[in-house]
Design an enzyme around this catalytic site. Structure first.
Site, PDB file in Angstrom:
ATOM      1  N   ASN A 210     -49.567  28.495  -9.514  1.00 54.52           N
ATOM      2  CA  ASN A 210     -50.591  28.419 -10.758  1.00 54.52           C
ATOM      3  C   ASN A 210     -50.820  26.798 -10.638  1.00 54.52           C
ATOM      4  OD1 ASN A 210     -48.408  27.243 -12.259  1.00 54.52           O
ATOM      5  ND2 ASN A 210     -47.840  29.051 -13.049  1.00 54.52           N
ATOM      6  N   GLU A 213     -47.826  24.710 -11.386  1.00 52.27           N
ATOM      7  CA  GLU A 213     -46.635  24.394 -10.315  1.00 52.27           C
ATOM      8  C   GLU A 213     -47.452  23.770  -9.224  1.00 52.27           C
ATOM      9  OE1 GLU A 213     -45.182  28.974 -10.932  1.00 52.27           O
ATOM     10  OE2 GLU A 213     -46.642  28.775  -9.741  1.00 52.27           O
ATOM     11  N   ASP A 278     -47.874  38.325 -11.520  1.00 51.93           N
ATOM     12  CA  ASP A 278     -47.152  39.440 -10.656  1.00 51.93           C
ATOM     13  C   ASP A 278     -48.135  40.195 -10.219  1.00 51.93           C
ATOM     14  OD1 ASP A 278     -44.795  38.371 -11.600  1.00 51.93           O
ATOM     15  OD2 ASP A 278     -44.148  39.940 -13.045  1.00 51.93           O
TER      16      ASP A 278
END
Length: 335
Positions: A210, A213, A278
């Site tokens: 993302n 990150e 996820d």
């Protein structure tokens, strides 16, 4: 720019039958204590939540597996659980998944609790979350056992997912064993990274960080609108495709060949972002395993994420929900 029509979606979903995906990473149990607040505690200035409901959900790599199975795809799930009640609950929840089947290859580690996140929710607002976990790297014996399980599983699978939550499962030896096995089997590998081993996934097919990150790992401000910056980031992480998730701004896909594809979000209402990453990882992996192009897999994952964030808590996305997003055959960009 690749587009996803209803007919192409049906073709991809049909090809899901008989597929198997290996998911390796940090398993979690999500616990939701739901109730109402009517007063402040006389013991401290905190709300008193009278719990009326307790719900359990699979989190982390187990949530990826749940989303894979919801598409009718079989899954081999590899990770660790503790010798505790939460570990038993994870195993039990895996047997209750609908769609495909799950083959759990779980290493039980008596010295580590099953990672458990408990959320207290009142009037649809999270009051507090408390975690039970150990996040240091697993020891050598456990890592060796995980690596053996990975090599066994990947040889029989159509795609590999590495789902890292910095809880100690994806140590460098397990990462290398998984990616080498995927390369040998000729199957796509999809990585959802975290900070600790961010640059250990070289050779992956898809690297899906993302914005926070990626910016933190590179030590640079995010510049997702700059194609050259995205290409440099893709080269640094060593993946064929960099799929950058941007929250309400959708996704940016930068591949080793071709232009940058920017995919706007399709979320109609954001209720809870828990588990959305996820969902994206699972749908990219299944899409590629089913023969979708990388662009089609990214668009498919974006559709799924738009559905998931409209649900309460960690949840799966079903084929019928995907069909409802493309009811009339129009292409995704026309909507």
């Amino acid at each position: 720019m690749e587009r996803l029509t209803r007919a192409r979606l049906e073709e991809i979903l049909e090809r899901c039958r008989g597929l198997r995906v290996a998911v390796v990473g940090d398993l979690m149990l999500d616990v939701y204590l739901v109730g109402a607040v009517s007063r402040i505690s006389p013991e401290a200035p905190v709300p008193v939540v009278q719990v009326s409901e307790e719900r359990l959900a699979l989190g982390g790599a187990a949530n990826v597996a749940a989303n894979v199975v919801a598409l009718g795809v079989d899954c081999v799930l590899i990770g660790t659980v503790g010798a505790d009640t939460a570990g038993l609950q994870v195993r039990g929840a895996l047997t209750e998944l609908q769609g495909g089947t799950v083959r759990p290859l779980l290493v039980e580690h008596a010295g580590r609790p099953t990672t458990t996140k408990t959320r207290v929710v009142a009037r649809h607002q999270q009051v507090v979350r408390f975690d039970r976990e150990r996040d240091d790297d697993v020891g050598g014996d456990c890592a060796d056992e995980l690596a053996r399980a990975v090599r066994e599983a990947v040889a029989e699978c159509d795609a590999l997912v590495l789902e890292d939550y910095n809880k100690g499962v994806l140590v460098p030896s397990v990462i290398r064993a998984a990616l080498e096995a995927a390369a040998q089997a000729g199957i796509p590998s999809v990585v959802d990274p975290k900070f600790r081993n961010f640059f250990e996934f070289g050779g992956a097919t898809v690297f899906k960080p993302n914005a926070v990150e990626l910016s933190a790992a590179l030590g640079q401000p995010l510049n997702a609108d700059d194609d050259d910056w995205l290409e440099e980031a893709r080269v640094r992480v060593g993946a064929r495709h960099l799929l950058l998730t941007l929250g309400e701004h959708g996704m940016a896909l930068r591949s080793e060949q071709g232009e940058t594809l920017r995919i706007p979000t399709v979320a109609r209402q954001v209720y809870d972002v828990s588990g959305a990453g996820d969902t994206v990882t699972a749908f990219v992996a299944v899409g590629l395993a089913a023969g979708a192009t990388m662009e089609e897999a990214a668009v498919l994952a974006n559709l799924a994420a738009g559905i998931e964030v409209g649900k309460d808590g960690v949840a799966v996305v079903t084929p019928d929900e995907l069909r409802a997003m493309l009811p009339d055959g129009r292409r995704t960009e026309d909507r």
